[in-house]
Structure formats: structure tokens, C-alpha cells
Motif scaffolding. Sequence first.
Motif, mmCIF file in Angstrom:
data_model
loop_
_atom_site.group_PDB
_atom_site.id
_atom_site.type_symbol
_atom_site.label_atom_id
_atom_site.label_comp_id
_atom_site.label_asym_id
_atom_site.label_seq_id
_atom_site.Cartn_x
_atom_site.Cartn_y
_atom_site.Cartn_z
ATOM 1 N N THR A 1 -43.553 -5.381 -12.179
ATOM 2 C CA THR A 1 -43.271 -6.151 -10.950
ATOM 3 C C THR A 1 -43.954 -5.384 -9.854
ATOM 4 O OG1 THR A 1 -41.156 -6.789 -11.820
ATOM 5 C CG2 THR A 1 -41.507 -7.168 -9.512
ATOM 6 N N ILE A 2 -43.701 -3.959 -9.891
ATOM 7 C CA ILE A 2 -44.297 -3.195 -8.794
ATOM 8 C C ILE A 2 -45.783 -3.422 -8.891
ATOM 9 C CG2 ILE A 2 -44.784 -0.867 -7.932
ATOM 10 C CD1 ILE A 2 -41.952 -0.127 -8.985
ATOM 11 N N GLN A 3 -46.287 -3.494 -10.101
ATOM 12 C CA GLN A 3 -47.725 -3.622 -10.304
ATOM 13 C C GLN A 3 -48.198 -5.033 -9.949
ATOM 14 O OE1 GLN A 3 -49.052 -1.550 -14.031
ATOM 15 N NE2 GLN A 3 -46.912 -1.023 -14.182
ATOM 16 N N LEU A 4 -47.443 -6.064 -10.305
ATOM 17 C CA LEU A 4 -47.827 -7.438 -9.989
ATOM 18 C C LEU A 4 -47.781 -7.678 -8.485
ATOM 19 C CD1 LEU A 4 -45.962 -9.434 -12.786
ATOM 20 C CD2 LEU A 4 -48.386 -9.018 -12.592
ATOM 21 N N ALA A 5 -46.758 -7.115 -7.850
ATOM 22 C CA ALA A 5 -46.636 -7.275 -6.404
ATOM 23 C C ALA A 5 -47.767 -6.562 -5.676
ATOM 24 C CB ALA A 5 -45.290 -6.733 -5.939
ATOM 25 N N LYS A 6 -48.155 -5.429 -6.191
ATOM 26 C CA LYS A 6 -49.254 -4.683 -5.570
ATOM 27 C C LYS A 6 -50.559 -5.481 -5.653
ATOM 28 C CE LYS A 6 -51.679 -0.253 -5.879
ATOM 29 N NZ LYS A 6 -51.799 0.989 -6.674
ATOM 30 N N LEU A 7 -50.820 -6.098 -6.784
ATOM 31 C CA LEU A 7 -52.025 -6.916 -6.922
ATOM 32 C C LEU A 7 -52.011 -8.094 -5.956
ATOM 33 C CD1 LEU A 7 -52.779 -7.198 -10.761
ATOM 34 C CD2 LEU A 7 -54.040 -5.960 -9.013
ATOM 35 N N SER A 8 -50.820 -8.607 -5.699
ATOM 36 C CA SER A 8 -50.716 -9.733 -4.768
ATOM 37 C C SER A 8 -50.893 -9.300 -3.319
ATOM 38 C CB SER A 8 -49.355 -10.419 -4.922
ATOM 39 O OG SER A 8 -49.279 -11.125 -6.147
ATOM 40 N N GLY A 9 -50.931 -7.991 -3.075
ATOM 41 C CA GLY A 9 -51.153 -7.494 -1.733
ATOM 42 C C GLY A 9 -49.897 -7.192 -0.945
ATOM 43 N N PHE A 10 -48.711 -7.418 -1.550
ATOM 44 C CA PHE A 10 -47.475 -7.160 -0.817
ATOM 45 C C PHE A 10 -47.424 -5.721 -0.306
ATOM 46 C CE2 PHE A 10 -45.971 -10.847 -3.271
ATOM 47 C CZ PHE A 10 -45.302 -11.548 -2.280
ATOM 48 N N SER A 11 -46.957 -5.555 0.915
ATOM 49 C CA SER A 11 -46.775 -4.237 1.502
ATOM 50 C C SER A 11 -45.934 -4.376 2.768
ATOM 51 C CB SER A 11 -48.128 -3.599 1.834
ATOM 52 O OG SER A 11 -47.947 -2.296 2.340
ATOM 53 N N PRO A 12 -44.907 -3.540 2.884
ATOM 54 C CA PRO A 12 -44.487 -2.498 1.952
ATOM 55 C C PRO A 12 -43.820 -3.072 0.700
ATOM 56 C CG PRO A 12 -42.912 -2.694 3.732
ATOM 57 C CD PRO A 12 -44.054 -3.594 4.095
#
Length: 357
Positions: free
Chosen positions: A182-193
Motif C-alpha cells: 500500500t505504502i508502495q502503491l500510494a507512493k507510485l500514485s504520488g501521494f504525499s505525505p
Amino acid sequence: MPTEQKVLFLTKKHGEWEVGTAEVSTPGPGQLLIKVEATALNPAEWKIQVFGVLVEEYPAILGVDAAGTVEAVGEGVTGFAVGDRVLIRGYFVKDKGTFQQYALAEAAVSVRIPKNMTFDQAASIPLALTTAALALFDPSGAGLPPSWEESGRGKFAGKPFVIFGGATSVGQYGVSSPSDPTIQLAKLSGFSPIIATASPSNANYLCSLGATHVLDRALALDVLLAEVSKITGGTPVELAFDTVPLPSVEFPASVLAPGGTLATVWPAIDDSHRAAAPGKKVVGVIRSTSRDATMYRLFEKLPALLESGDVKPNRVEILPGGLAGIAAGLKRMEKGEVSGIKLVAHPHETLWAPVRI
């Protein structure tokens, strides 16, 4: 190749685990026969034993996460050859359960693994990754544009994302990506923080996967909300993911702005879930007409994501005794004694197989 193998059976509903023997299956059209070198454990397996859910035919062979080598290729299968190192997504049916030495796998949810990835690491990926992916990206879930597609990469840059249970296997894939699962999928989607709740002992590990902030999972709700607001600078949280799942959706839904979406690993959402999160959308991981298509497309993209390191495996702990060690591992999971790791067994290290069921 042998005609008989060692297998871990769940003997009956609410029954005991028992190592025995069974015939090795022959792959049909679209299938592979896999020599299972490593199979990972999931919470669903102890819940099936304790609560008698999901499975009706016994004796049952459970296990859905595995990696090994291709032993035989079924009719119509392309892209795989005998000897290939692969990870597979199994199913809770006899021939396709992974708690055995040889399992059938659907080629559509099998993937060759990189040379620098061990069987143990590869076995940690399939179920947790697909669960996170379906909850976040399938139309029946949150319905986000898939982050493994170019059209979904970076789509949500600058938007905050909160994940509850970041150190669970699903959590690591939810917040990190399928490429950083999830952390990895969210990171690919650009989510931040990317904000994860977890035990403080897992904080550094989750940050290495892509989480920007890790909050103690024991925080009271008012303290949690204050910390999230401080991190986001008051930017509304439109998406959160509960990977545990928590006893009520009210707690994780509280971080959301009005109209926000809470994705969960609950298999189905009913009126009680919706009532606990008024003005917000709550979605689960349910069977849908779109689910298989989403999963198949993810597996098509997975080899490149593994090669690039965008999708990283869980940390693993090897259980002693092969299939005979799985029951004790599942009991540890039931007692809440496993955190931040994936338990893995080696079926071919099994020495004991007293009966044939």
C-alpha cells in the motif's frame, strides 16, 4: 517428478492441521504446475480454521502465497518454461492451495521473479499486493487510476494518504506501492505525505518503503487527529486505508474530510459500516466483475515493477519443519505475536507425512 507429495491439510471445519500425502496434479489449459519452494502465511488461514469461514470442502489445502519453479506447462500457456523461477497467487481450493509441495497455478497470476530475489522474498508478495491493489484501484474499491499504469503514476501528487496498520503485509503494499506495495502503491500514485500508523519499532522500516511519517498505533484518536493535521498542514485527507481491519471503521474514518473515502480489507461493507462513517465513503475488497481484470493487469506489469525495485518484498522469517511448522506460525499470528514480517515455510523440508487423506 514424483506422483505423490506431502501436503498440509485442514482436516475439517474448525479442525486440526495435519501433514499427509496426496497426488501431484497435472496442469490443465492455462495452468502451470509449480514446485513450491516457499509458501507464506496469511491471517486468513488461521481465521478459516478458527471461525470456519471462506472454505466449505474438507479436508482443505490452504495457502495462497508461494514461489518456486515451473515443473510443467499446461496447454495454451505462453511465456513460461520448465525451470522458470516464479511467484504465484494461489487459491483456497485443493489443487491450488500452496501449503503443499506441488501446486497448480493460473498462468495469468504467475510472474517470473528477478535473479536477485529469493523464493522466500517472492512468496511474501502476491496476496498482500493484490489485496491493497484491489482495495485502492479496482472500481469496486476506491476506484483510483492504477498506479502501475502510466496514466496513474503521480496522479495524486501533493495529496495526503493515511494508512492504518502500516506494518501488516497488506499495509506495506498499500503504503509502499505494488511497486512499493500500500505504502508502495500510494507512493507510485504520488501521494504525499504518506502517514502510517504502526508500532514505533517498525517506523524506520516503513520509512524505507516510502512512508513519510509513522505515528504510534496506540495514539488516542484526538492525539492522532492533531498529529495528522500538523503533518498535512490542514490539507484535507481524502483517502485512508485500514489494513487491519480495526473493530470499527469509525476510528480510521475520523481522519477523513467530508466526502473522503476509507478503503478497508473487509470483504464486504454493510449498513453498520456506513453508519459509522456518515458523509464518507467506505469500500471493501469484494468479489466483482472487474476484480479479475484488475488483478490480471497488475500481474502483467509486475515483472517490470519487480525488476525496477518499485515493488519490494516483505521482510521474512523462515519457519522450521516445513509444512509441519505452519500450524505454530498461524497460532503466533492469531495471538498477535507477528509484526513487520512475513512468516514463510519450505514445503520440501517437511519430514513427517503419516497419512494420506
